[in-house]
Design a protein around this motif. Structure first.
Motif, PDB file in Angstrom:
ATOM      1  N   PRO A  67       0.836  -1.201   0.000  1.00 49.59           N
ATOM      2  CA  PRO A  67       0.000   0.000   0.000  1.00 49.59           C
ATOM      3  C   PRO A  67       0.872   1.253   0.000  1.00 49.59           C
ATOM      4  N   SER A  68       0.315   2.308  -0.523  1.00 45.38           N
ATOM      5  CA  SER A  68       1.038   3.571  -0.608  1.00 45.38           C
ATOM      6  C   SER A  68       1.283   4.145   0.785  1.00 45.38           C
ATOM      7  N   ARG A  69       2.471   4.680   0.987  1.00 43.32           N
ATOM      8  CA  ARG A  69       2.806   5.298   2.272  1.00 43.32           C
ATOM      9  C   ARG A  69       2.565   6.790   2.243  1.00 43.32           C
ATOM     10  N   LEU A  70       2.073   7.314   1.126  1.00 38.46           N
ATOM     11  CA  LEU A  70       1.858   8.750   0.997  1.00 38.46           C
ATOM     12  C   LEU A  70       0.883   9.297   2.032  1.00 38.46           C
ATOM     13  N   PRO A  71      -0.275   8.655   2.294  1.00 40.56           N
ATOM     14  CA  PRO A  71      -1.175   9.192   3.331  1.00 40.56           C
ATOM     15  C   PRO A  71      -0.519   9.246   4.708  1.00 40.56           C
ATOM     16  N   LEU A  72       0.310   8.275   5.027  1.00 44.06           N
ATOM     17  CA  LEU A  72       1.013   8.266   6.311  1.00 44.06           C
ATOM     18  C   LEU A  72       1.987   9.444   6.401  1.00 44.06           C
ATOM     19  N   ILE A  73       2.699   9.712   5.332  1.00 42.58           N
ATOM     20  CA  ILE A  73       3.661  10.810   5.312  1.00 42.58           C
ATOM     21  C   ILE A  73       2.930  12.149   5.420  1.00 42.58           C
ATOM     22  N   ILE A  74       1.828  12.292   4.698  1.00 44.38           N
ATOM     23  CA  ILE A  74       1.055  13.538   4.763  1.00 44.38           C
ATOM     24  C   ILE A  74       0.489  13.741   6.163  1.00 44.38           C
ATOM     25  N   GLY A  75      -0.037  12.682   6.767  1.00 38.83           N
ATOM     26  CA  GLY A  75      -0.571  12.776   8.125  1.00 38.83           C
ATOM     27  C   GLY A  75       0.490  13.167   9.126  1.00 38.83           C
ATOM     28  N   ALA A  76       1.670  12.589   9.013  1.00 39.57           N
ATOM     29  CA  ALA A  76       2.766  12.925   9.924  1.00 39.57           C
ATOM     30  C   ALA A  76       3.181  14.388   9.739  1.00 39.57           C
ATOM     31  N   ALA A  77       3.214  14.853   8.509  1.00 42.55           N
ATOM     32  CA  ALA A  77       3.583  16.251   8.247  1.00 42.55           C
ATOM     33  C   ALA A  77       2.547  17.202   8.845  1.00 42.55           C
ATOM     34  N   VAL A  78       1.274  16.863   8.733  1.00 42.22           N
ATOM     35  CA  VAL A  78       0.220  17.706   9.313  1.00 42.22           C
ATOM     36  C   VAL A  78       0.361  17.763  10.832  1.00 42.22           C
ATOM     37  N   VAL A  79       0.634  16.623  11.461  1.00 39.22           N
ATOM     38  CA  VAL A  79       0.806  16.589  12.916  1.00 39.22           C
ATOM     39  C   VAL A  79       1.987  17.453  13.330  1.00 39.22           C
ATOM     40  N   VAL A  80       3.080  17.376  12.596  1.00 34.92           N
ATOM     41  CA  VAL A  80       4.260  18.177  12.928  1.00 34.92           C
ATOM     42  C   VAL A  80       3.945  19.665  12.791  1.00 34.92           C
ATOM     43  N   VAL A  81       3.259  20.044  11.729  1.00 41.97           N
ATOM     44  CA  VAL A  81       2.917  21.460  11.536  1.00 41.97           C
ATOM     45  C   VAL A  81       2.004  21.951  12.661  1.00 41.97           C
ATOM     46  N   VAL A  82       1.032  21.152  13.050  1.00 39.72           N
ATOM     47  CA  VAL A  82       0.120  21.539  14.133  1.00 39.72           C
ATOM     48  C   VAL A  82       0.881  21.675  15.444  1.00 39.72           C
TER      49      VAL A  82
END
Length: 57
Positions: A31-46
């Motif tokens: 499965p693509s890891r792109l959603p996981l990477i995007i989610g982690a980036a959003v958490v870091v920004v928040v």
């Protein structure tokens, strides 16, 4: 090649059996890891925004 090797193209019946077998050896797609990477980036920004907001208050 070993003596007991049977070439599937040697006769029609063996070739049909060979060509109609399911491809069980094909690797399953990961499965693509792109959603996981995007989610982690959003958490870091928040978290960075929260820390910056608390530091300036």
């Amino acid at each position: 090649m070993p003596e007991n090797y049977t070439d599937p193209s040697g006769n029609t019946e063996a070739f049909r059996a060979f060509s109609q077998t399911p491809e069980a050896a094909a690797p399953a797609e990961t499965p693509s890891r792109l959603p996981l990477i995007i989610g982690a980036a959003v958490v870091v920004v928040v978290l960075v925004a929260l820390v910056a907001w608390l530091a300036t208050s």
